[in-house]
Design a protein around this motif. Structure first.
Motif, PDB file in Angstrom:
ATOM      1  N   LEU A  42       0.832  -1.207   0.000  1.00 25.56           N
ATOM      2  CA  LEU A  42       0.000   0.000   0.000  1.00 25.56           C
ATOM      3  C   LEU A  42       0.869   1.261   0.000  1.00 25.56           C
ATOM      4  CD1 LEU A  42      -2.747  -1.120   2.541  1.00 25.56           C
ATOM      5  CD2 LEU A  42      -2.996  -0.867   0.061  1.00 25.56           C
ATOM      6  N   PHE A  43       1.916   1.270   0.839  1.00 24.79           N
ATOM      7  CA  PHE A  43       2.838   2.402   0.856  1.00 24.79           C
ATOM      8  C   PHE A  43       3.526   2.570  -0.497  1.00 24.79           C
ATOM      9  CE2 PHE A  43       3.268   1.865   5.653  1.00 24.79           C
ATOM     10  CZ  PHE A  43       2.485   2.979   5.926  1.00 24.79           C
ATOM     11  N   ALA A  44       3.957   1.460  -1.070  1.00 23.36           N
ATOM     12  CA  ALA A  44       4.628   1.515  -2.373  1.00 23.36           C
ATOM     13  C   ALA A  44       3.685   2.066  -3.438  1.00 23.36           C
ATOM     14  CB  ALA A  44       5.140   0.130  -2.769  1.00 23.36           C
ATOM     15  N   GLY A  45       2.430   1.682  -3.375  1.00 20.54           N
ATOM     16  CA  GLY A  45       1.449   2.212  -4.315  1.00 20.54           C
ATOM     17  C   GLY A  45       1.287   3.718  -4.173  1.00 20.54           C
ATOM     18  N   GLN A  46       1.250   4.192  -2.927  1.00 17.69           N
ATOM     19  CA  GLN A  46       1.164   5.637  -2.701  1.00 17.69           C
ATOM     20  C   GLN A  46       2.406   6.338  -3.245  1.00 17.69           C
ATOM     21  OE1 GLN A  46       0.510   5.814   1.591  1.00 17.69           O
ATOM     22  NE2 GLN A  46      -1.417   6.856   1.167  1.00 17.69           N
ATOM     23  N   LEU A  47       3.558   5.762  -2.990  1.00 15.19           N
ATOM     24  CA  LEU A  47       4.794   6.362  -3.496  1.00 15.19           C
ATOM     25  C   LEU A  47       4.809   6.379  -5.015  1.00 15.19           C
ATOM     26  CD1 LEU A  47       7.421   4.976  -0.976  1.00 15.19           C
ATOM     27  CD2 LEU A  47       6.740   7.359  -1.281  1.00 15.19           C
ATOM     28  N   ASP A  48       4.330   5.314  -5.636  1.00 19.01           N
ATOM     29  CA  ASP A  48       4.263   5.283  -7.099  1.00 19.01           C
ATOM     30  C   ASP A  48       3.398   6.422  -7.631  1.00 19.01           C
ATOM     31  OD1 ASP A  48       5.922   3.090  -7.383  1.00 19.01           O
ATOM     32  OD2 ASP A  48       4.255   1.649  -7.514  1.00 19.01           O
ATOM     33  N   ARG A  49       2.242   6.619  -7.012  1.00 20.07           N
ATOM     34  CA  ARG A  49       1.361   7.698  -7.447  1.00 20.07           C
ATOM     35  C   ARG A  49       2.017   9.059  -7.219  1.00 20.07           C
ATOM     36  NH1 ARG A  49      -2.008   3.954  -5.502  1.00 20.07           N
ATOM     37  NH2 ARG A  49      -2.343   4.847  -3.462  1.00 20.07           N
ATOM     38  N   ALA A  50       2.708   9.208  -6.087  1.00 21.91           N
ATOM     39  CA  ALA A  50       3.377  10.475  -5.791  1.00 21.91           C
ATOM     40  C   ALA A  50       4.545  10.722  -6.748  1.00 21.91           C
ATOM     41  CB  ALA A  50       3.873  10.471  -4.349  1.00 21.91           C
ATOM     42  N   ILE A  51       5.249   9.683  -7.118  1.00 23.25           N
ATOM     43  CA  ILE A  51       6.350   9.835  -8.063  1.00 23.25           C
ATOM     44  C   ILE A  51       5.808  10.270  -9.425  1.00 23.25           C
ATOM     45  CG2 ILE A  51       8.084   8.520  -9.372  1.00 23.25           C
ATOM     46  CD1 ILE A  51       8.552   6.916  -6.697  1.00 23.25           C
ATOM     47  N   ASP A  52       4.639   9.778  -9.786  1.00 25.07           N
ATOM     48  CA  ASP A  52       4.034  10.102 -11.080  1.00 25.07           C
ATOM     49  C   ASP A  52       3.340  11.462 -11.104  1.00 25.07           C
ATOM     50  OD1 ASP A  52       4.897   7.695 -12.106  1.00 25.07           O
ATOM     51  OD2 ASP A  52       2.973   6.677 -11.802  1.00 25.07           O
ATOM     52  N   ASN A  78      13.556   6.539  -1.180  1.00 19.32           N
ATOM     53  CA  ASN A  78      12.861   6.096   0.027  1.00 19.32           C
ATOM     54  C   ASN A  78      12.153   4.770  -0.200  1.00 19.32           C
ATOM     55  OD1 ASN A  78       9.888   6.246   1.407  1.00 19.32           O
ATOM     56  ND2 ASN A  78      11.520   6.832   2.814  1.00 19.32           N
ATOM     57  N   LYS A  79      11.508   4.656  -1.340  1.00 15.76           N
ATOM     58  CA  LYS A  79      10.784   3.419  -1.656  1.00 15.76           C
ATOM     59  C   LYS A  79      11.744   2.243  -1.763  1.00 15.76           C
ATOM     60  CE  LYS A  79       7.885   1.287  -5.167  1.00 15.76           C
ATOM     61  NZ  LYS A  79       7.242   1.435  -6.458  1.00 15.76           N
ATOM     62  N   HIS A  80      12.843   2.443  -2.456  1.00 17.28           N
ATOM     63  CA  HIS A  80      13.803   1.347  -2.637  1.00 17.28           C
ATOM     64  C   HIS A  80      14.398   0.922  -1.292  1.00 17.28           C
ATOM     65  CE1 HIS A  80      16.379  -1.254  -4.953  1.00 17.28           C
ATOM     66  NE2 HIS A  80      17.407  -0.837  -4.247  1.00 17.28           N
ATOM     67  N   TYR A  81      14.765   1.880  -0.479  1.00 22.79           N
ATOM     68  CA  TYR A  81      15.313   1.577   0.850  1.00 22.79           C
ATOM     69  C   TYR A  81      14.276   0.818   1.691  1.00 22.79           C
ATOM     70  CZ  TYR A  81      17.206   2.291   5.531  1.00 22.79           C
ATOM     71  OH  TYR A  81      17.674   2.093   6.818  1.00 22.79           O
ATOM     72  N   GLY A  82      13.041   1.283   1.661  1.00 15.35           N
ATOM     73  CA  GLY A  82      11.974   0.611   2.418  1.00 15.35           C
ATOM     74  C   GLY A  82      11.761  -0.824   1.964  1.00 15.35           C
ATOM     75  N   LEU A  83      11.851  -1.057   0.663  1.00 17.90           N
ATOM     76  CA  LEU A  83      11.694  -2.425   0.150  1.00 17.90           C
ATOM     77  C   LEU A  83      12.858  -3.317   0.576  1.00 17.90           C
ATOM     78  CD1 LEU A  83      10.208  -1.706  -3.382  1.00 17.90           C
ATOM     79  CD2 LEU A  83       9.021  -2.608  -1.370  1.00 17.90           C
ATOM     80  N   LEU A  84      14.066  -2.757   0.642  1.00 17.04           N
ATOM     81  CA  LEU A  84      15.204  -3.538   1.137  1.00 17.04           C
ATOM     82  C   LEU A  84      14.998  -3.923   2.604  1.00 17.04           C
ATOM     83  CD1 LEU A  84      18.289  -1.725  -0.454  1.00 17.04           C
ATOM     84  CD2 LEU A  84      17.392  -4.003  -1.011  1.00 17.04           C
ATOM     85  N   LEU A  85      14.506  -2.977   3.400  1.00 15.62           N
ATOM     86  CA  LEU A  85      14.229  -3.270   4.814  1.00 15.62           C
ATOM     87  C   LEU A  85      13.187  -4.373   4.947  1.00 15.62           C
ATOM     88  CD1 LEU A  85      14.039   0.277   6.450  1.00 15.62           C
ATOM     89  CD2 LEU A  85      15.961  -1.295   6.413  1.00 15.62           C
ATOM     90  N   LEU A  86      12.118  -4.255   4.188  1.00 20.05           N
ATOM     91  CA  LEU A  86      11.054  -5.260   4.247  1.00 20.05           C
ATOM     92  C   LEU A  86      11.573  -6.618   3.801  1.00 20.05           C
ATOM     93  CD1 LEU A  86       8.045  -5.950   4.696  1.00 20.05           C
ATOM     94  CD2 LEU A  86       7.703  -5.441   2.263  1.00 20.05           C
TER      95      LEU A  86
END
Length: 164
Positions: A42-52, A78-86
Motif C-alpha cells: 500500500l505504501f509503495a502504491g502511494q509512493l508510485d502515485r506520488a512519483i508520477d 525512500n521506496k527502494h530503501y523501504g523495500l530492502l528493509l522489508l
C-alpha cells in the motif's frame, strides 16, 4: 486392554495443547509477515502515485526546497530503501545480502543525498528498533567504516531480533 491413568491422559492433553499453541504461534507469525508485506504494498502504491504526480508528491514528501524531479528521486530512493528493509525483515534476504544491497545503493548520488536529507527522521526512531539499527549500518557504510557495520547488529534488551 489397559486403561490409561489420569496422569497419562493429563500429560497427553498438555502435550496436545502445547502443539496446538505452537502451531497457532507459527500461523500468527506468518500472518504478521503477510500483513507487513500488504501494508508495504500500500505504501509503495502511494509512493508510485506520488512519483508520477508532482501534486501528490508535495503532499507525501517531508523534504523541502526540492524541484519536482528531485522530489521524485527522493521518493524513489525512500521506496527502494523501504523495500530492502522489508525484504530483510520478512526473511527474503539475509543479513549479508542486505548489507551488500545497501553498499551498492550507497554508491548512488541520489541515495546519498536522500540519506543526508533524512538523518533527522532517523534520529526520531527508537534506538533499538530494527530500522534504527539498519540505519546505523548505512551510516557506517556512508562513512566508509566497515568495522562499524557489526555495531548495528548488536541486540540489546527488548530489541527486535531479525532473521539471519
Amino acid at each position: 486392554m489397559d486403561v490409561p491413568n489420569h496422569e497419562d491422559l493429563l500429560r497427553d492433553l498438555v502435550y496436545a495443547f502445547t502443539q496446538v499453541g505452537e502451531a497457532m504461534t507459527a500461523v500468527a507469525e506468518h500472518l504478521r509477515g503477510a500483513n507487513k508485506i500488504r501494508v508495504q504494498a500500500l505504501f509503495a502504491g502511494q509512493l508510485d502515485r506520488a512519483i508520477d504526480d508532482p501534486v501528490l508528491a508535495a503532499g507525501l514528501s517531508t523534504l523541502s526546497d526540492l524541484s519536482e524531479d528531485k522530489r521524485r528521486q527522493m521518493l524513489l530512493a525512500n521506496k527502494h530503501y523501504g523495500l530492502l528493509l522489508l525484504s530483510y525483515e520478512v526473511g527474503v534476504t539475509n543479513r549479508n545480502e542486505l548489507l551488500g544491497h545497501l553498499k551498492v545503493l550507497s554508491q548512488s548520488a541520489v541515495f546519498t543525498e536522500y540519506w543526508a536529507r533524512t538523518s533527522e527522521h532517523r534520529a526520531l526512531l527508537p534506538s533499538e528498533s530494527l530500522e534504527a539499527r539498519i540505519g546505523r549500518a548505512v551510516d557506517a557504510i556512508m562513512d566508509e567504516r566497515p568495522d562499524d557495520l557489526e555495531e548495528w547488529w548488536a541486540v540489546g534488551p527488548g530489541s527486535v531480533t531479525a532473521p539471519d
